[in-house]
Design an enzyme around this catalytic site. Structure first.
Site, mmCIF file in Angstrom:
data_model
loop_
_atom_site.group_PDB
_atom_site.id
_atom_site.type_symbol
_atom_site.label_atom_id
_atom_site.label_comp_id
_atom_site.label_asym_id
_atom_site.label_seq_id
_atom_site.Cartn_x
_atom_site.Cartn_y
_atom_site.Cartn_z
ATOM 1 N N LYS A 223 0.850 -1.192 0.000
ATOM 2 C CA LYS A 223 0.000 0.000 0.000
ATOM 3 C C LYS A 223 0.893 1.252 0.000
ATOM 4 C CE LYS A 223 -3.714 2.127 2.663
ATOM 5 N NZ LYS A 223 -4.679 1.973 3.741
ATOM 6 N N GLU A 229 10.307 -4.826 4.662
ATOM 7 C CA GLU A 229 10.384 -6.225 4.221
ATOM 8 C C GLU A 229 10.114 -6.338 2.717
ATOM 9 O OE1 GLU A 229 8.690 -5.053 6.768
ATOM 10 O OE2 GLU A 229 8.764 -6.397 8.498
ATOM 11 N N GLY A 284 -5.058 -2.174 4.911
ATOM 12 C CA GLY A 284 -4.203 -3.282 4.470
ATOM 13 C C GLY A 284 -4.844 -4.641 4.715
ATOM 14 N N ARG A 285 -5.366 -4.839 5.921
ATOM 15 C CA ARG A 285 -5.910 -6.166 6.272
ATOM 16 C C ARG A 285 -7.286 -6.422 5.655
ATOM 17 N NH1 ARG A 285 -4.889 -2.742 10.263
ATOM 18 N NH2 ARG A 285 -6.580 -1.903 11.537
ATOM 19 N N GLU A 370 -4.928 -6.836 14.604
ATOM 20 C CA GLU A 370 -4.444 -5.504 14.228
ATOM 21 C C GLU A 370 -5.598 -4.495 14.291
ATOM 22 O OE1 GLU A 370 -0.826 -5.167 11.484
ATOM 23 O OE2 GLU A 370 -2.378 -4.277 10.270
ATOM 24 N N HIS A 401 -4.827 -32.846 17.894
ATOM 25 C CA HIS A 401 -3.683 -33.562 18.458
ATOM 26 C C HIS A 401 -2.629 -32.589 18.957
ATOM 27 C CE1 HIS A 401 -5.206 -37.448 17.045
ATOM 28 N NE2 HIS A 401 -5.735 -36.710 16.083
ATOM 29 N N LYS A 529 9.107 -0.757 14.324
ATOM 30 C CA LYS A 529 9.692 -0.371 13.027
ATOM 31 C C LYS A 529 10.709 0.757 13.231
ATOM 32 C CE LYS A 529 5.617 -1.079 10.067
ATOM 33 N NZ LYS A 529 4.644 -0.387 9.226
HETATM 34 O O1 F6P Z 1 1.833 -4.521 9.891
HETATM 35 C C1 F6P Z 1 1.629 -3.193 9.630
HETATM 36 C C2 F6P Z 1 1.150 -2.923 8.240
HETATM 37 O O2 F6P Z 1 1.046 -1.557 8.085
HETATM 38 C C3 F6P Z 1 -0.180 -3.618 7.911
HETATM 39 O O3 F6P Z 1 -1.279 -2.962 8.358
HETATM 40 C C4 F6P Z 1 -0.081 -3.731 6.446
HETATM 41 O O4 F6P Z 1 -0.999 -4.642 5.966
HETATM 42 C C5 F6P Z 1 1.350 -4.157 6.278
HETATM 43 O O5 F6P Z 1 2.042 -3.420 7.261
HETATM 44 C C6 F6P Z 1 1.948 -3.931 4.935
HETATM 45 O O6 F6P Z 1 1.927 -2.588 4.553
HETATM 46 P P1 F6P Z 1 2.128 -2.159 3.054
HETATM 47 O O7 F6P Z 1 1.042 -2.741 2.250
HETATM 48 O O8 F6P Z 1 2.103 -0.666 3.062
HETATM 49 O O9 F6P Z 1 3.469 -2.688 2.609
#
Ligand code: F6P
Length: 565
Positions: A223, A229, A284-285, A370, A401, A529
């Protein structure tokens, strides 16, 4: 503050959200009522009412929602519905669907429902209908996914794409990954979709090590297009790709982006004509319904993706228009509040009896935790009551199990949700019946339990000697009275899956509305972060670190000593 940020939320809604849920009359009533219910056993409730299942189950098309195995009576539900009304739930639902900026801290609308608004009813944000934009991106997704699937989209050497690698994390990964796994039977074996999320290089390396650059396409999904990452993985993927390719132009045939941030996408080197847009009103979620769902469209085709949207839309309409008393997500949410706030339950287990739903608990973990893992209300005031539960789970029967022992006989109350399809996608003799009998038996065992007398009688019948009977029968006693909901449906189609996910999204909404929190920001992920940036800087320096607490310094310095060995 709520008034300022929520300028287009009507006065009635604003007034209601100022009141703490614990101060609402229904909350007080429920506290008293809990004493009565705590003494009752569901076994007795079932014996007393042969119609309990009919009374406490609902259907949406072929999806059955059975909530009869809960510690509730008619009065409990009445009080919970009162609580919902007093907390302004109907107004809050209307505000979301209207496009009000209910994400107050970020001053944003919350409109994942617009992404699957198959009716095309106009939905306005700042006076502009968002639907033309939604439809434009859906068309773009169709062209792209069709081109990949029909092998019209060719790589830089003219070969069709055989592997799509989706790079994203959190909401930009968990939803599409869960859906693609869930809908494996609808995927084409010759077109593989992979997911890379972890910044741990092992994740990317294990995926690309067997791939051929000429037939691999990367979707970089973020987003913000700034997430550490995702950007680290995307850069390494680009490096890997370019290592075997001379012509920079080739990138256009092998990298596409999904983002709200065109500038950053361009800076990364992806042509914005290969960018799929979404909007700040998609959390995002909640984004698997947007272009973040591109790997889904590639995997199952755009028609399948549309069926997924249609399933969710059906639930949106159900949620928006059904009375509280017949509203599945409302009931799910209220039952969660009942256990969370009146029985002290800390967790919620998600138990799909379906191997294809293996990642469902992971996805719902983010969707729920979240969203509702908050300790201040929407007015910024610290809360003195519990909010979102810890979500965990696993596909049945594996969980039986592993952790079911604690659910059956442990000291904690763990409300459980079971999900299962009547039909499997496969035909191996005996499997599906065994799977489903386990699902149904577990709900019965959790509800009924086994009394000490029953355990003793069984042991006696087995010939266990008298002197061992007391101890053993205690160990073999199951208290029962453990609550569960069950979803049972025909089969796990894209449409059914869309509906199931939407039930959970709205359940999260309902709980956030009762607890008066903002379910749509995620400030709690920021501190780690931020600190990681400083730690990374300290890590790269060649001297001992002493600027943190002794543990953090110790970890950093020991890491440095290990690294140099
Ligand atoms: O974990 C934090 C967060 O901001 C989530 O809400 C989001 O889904 C994820 O990181 C990834 O963010 P982006 O889509 O901006 O890379």
């Amino acid at each position: 503050m709520a008034g300022e940020a929520g300028h287009n939320i009507n006065g009635e809604y604003r007034n209601q959200i100022m009141v703490r849920c614990t101060q609402l009359p229904a909350w007080q009533v429920l506290q008293e009522h809990q004493w009565e219910i705590a003494r009752l056993h569901m076994r007795d409730l079932f014996s007393a009412d042969p119609k309990r299942f009919e009374r406490y189950s609902l259907r949406l098309d072929d999806i059955l929602f059975d909530y009869s195995k809960n510690r509730i009576t008619h009065s409990t539900l009445e009080h919970l519905f009162d609580l919902a009304r007093q907390a302004g739930l109907p107004e809050k639902i209307a505000a979301m669907f209207r496009g009000d900026k209910i994400n107050l801290t970020e001053n944003r609308a919350v409109l994942h429902i617009a992404l699957r608004n198959c009716s095309n009813r106009p939905i306005l944000v700042d006076g502009t209908d968002v639907m033309p934009g939604v439809n434009r991106v859906l068309t773009q997704m169709r062209y792209f996914s069709d081109a990949i699937r029909s092998q019209e989209w060719l790589g830089y050497t003219g070969k069709p794409i055989a592997n799509v690698v989706h790079i994203g994390i959190g909401g930009s990964d968990l939803g599409p990954k869960m859906v693609v796994k869930a809908l494996t039977p609808y995927c084409r074996p010759e077109l593989k979709v992979h997911f890379v999320s972890n910044v741990d290089e092992a994740d990317l390396v294990e995926v690309i090590k067997n791939l051929d650059r000429e037939t691999t396409l990367f979707i970089v999904a973020s987003k913000t297009f700034t997430t550490q990452e995702t950007m680290t993985n995307a850069l390494s993927a680009r490096e890997w790709f370019m290592a075997g390719v001379k012509d920079k132009e080739a990138i256009a045939k092998h990298f596409v982006a999904v983002s709200t941030n065109a500038e950053k996408v361009e800076a990364f080197g992806i042509d914005t004509k290969n960018m799929f847009e979404f909007w700040d009103w998609v959390g995002g979620r909640y984004s698997l319904w947007s272009a973040i769902g591109l790997p889904i469209a590639v995997a199952i085709g755009m028609d399948g993706f549309k069926e997924l949207l249609a399933g969710a839309h059906k639930v949106d309409e159900h949620f928006r228009t059904s009375p509280l008393e017949r509203n599945i997500p409302v009931i799910m949410g209220l039952l969660g509040v009942w256990y969370n706030n009146f029985f002290g339950a800390q967790t919620q287990a998600i138990l799909p009896y379906d191997q294809y739903l293996d990642f469902l608990a992971d996805h719902l973990q983010q969707a729920d935790m979240e969203s509702n893992g908050k300790s201040v209300d929407i007015d910024g005031k610290r809360l003195d009551y519990d909010t979102g539960p810890v979500i965990f789970g696993q596909a049945g029967t594996n969980g039986q199990h592993a952790f079911y022992q604690l659910i059956h006989q442990g000291s904690k109350l763990v409300p459980c949700d079971f999900l299962a399809a009547a039909h499997s996608h496969h035909k191996l003799a005996g499997h599906h019946e065994a799977l489903l009998s386990n699902f149904i038996a577990q709900t019965e065992a959790l509800m009924r339990g086994k009394t000490t007398e029953e355990a003793k009688a069984e042991l006696m019948a087995e010939g266990v000697p008298e002197d061992r009977l007391d101890k053993l029968s205690m160990a073999k006693t199951f208290p029962g009275n453990k609550p569960s909901n069950s979803f049972l449906y025909h089969s796990l189609t894209p449409e059914t899956l869309g509906a199931l996910i939407a039930f959970y999204e709205h359940k999260v909404f309902v709980q956030g509305a009762i607890w008066n929190i903002n379910s749509f920001d995620q400030m709690g992920v920021e501190l780690g972060k931020q600190l990681a940036k400083t730690v990374l800087k300290d890590m790269m320096e060649d001297k001992l670190v002493d600027s943190h607490d002794s543990s953090t310094n110790g970890l950093l310095n020991y890491y440095k000593s290990l690294r140099s060995r």
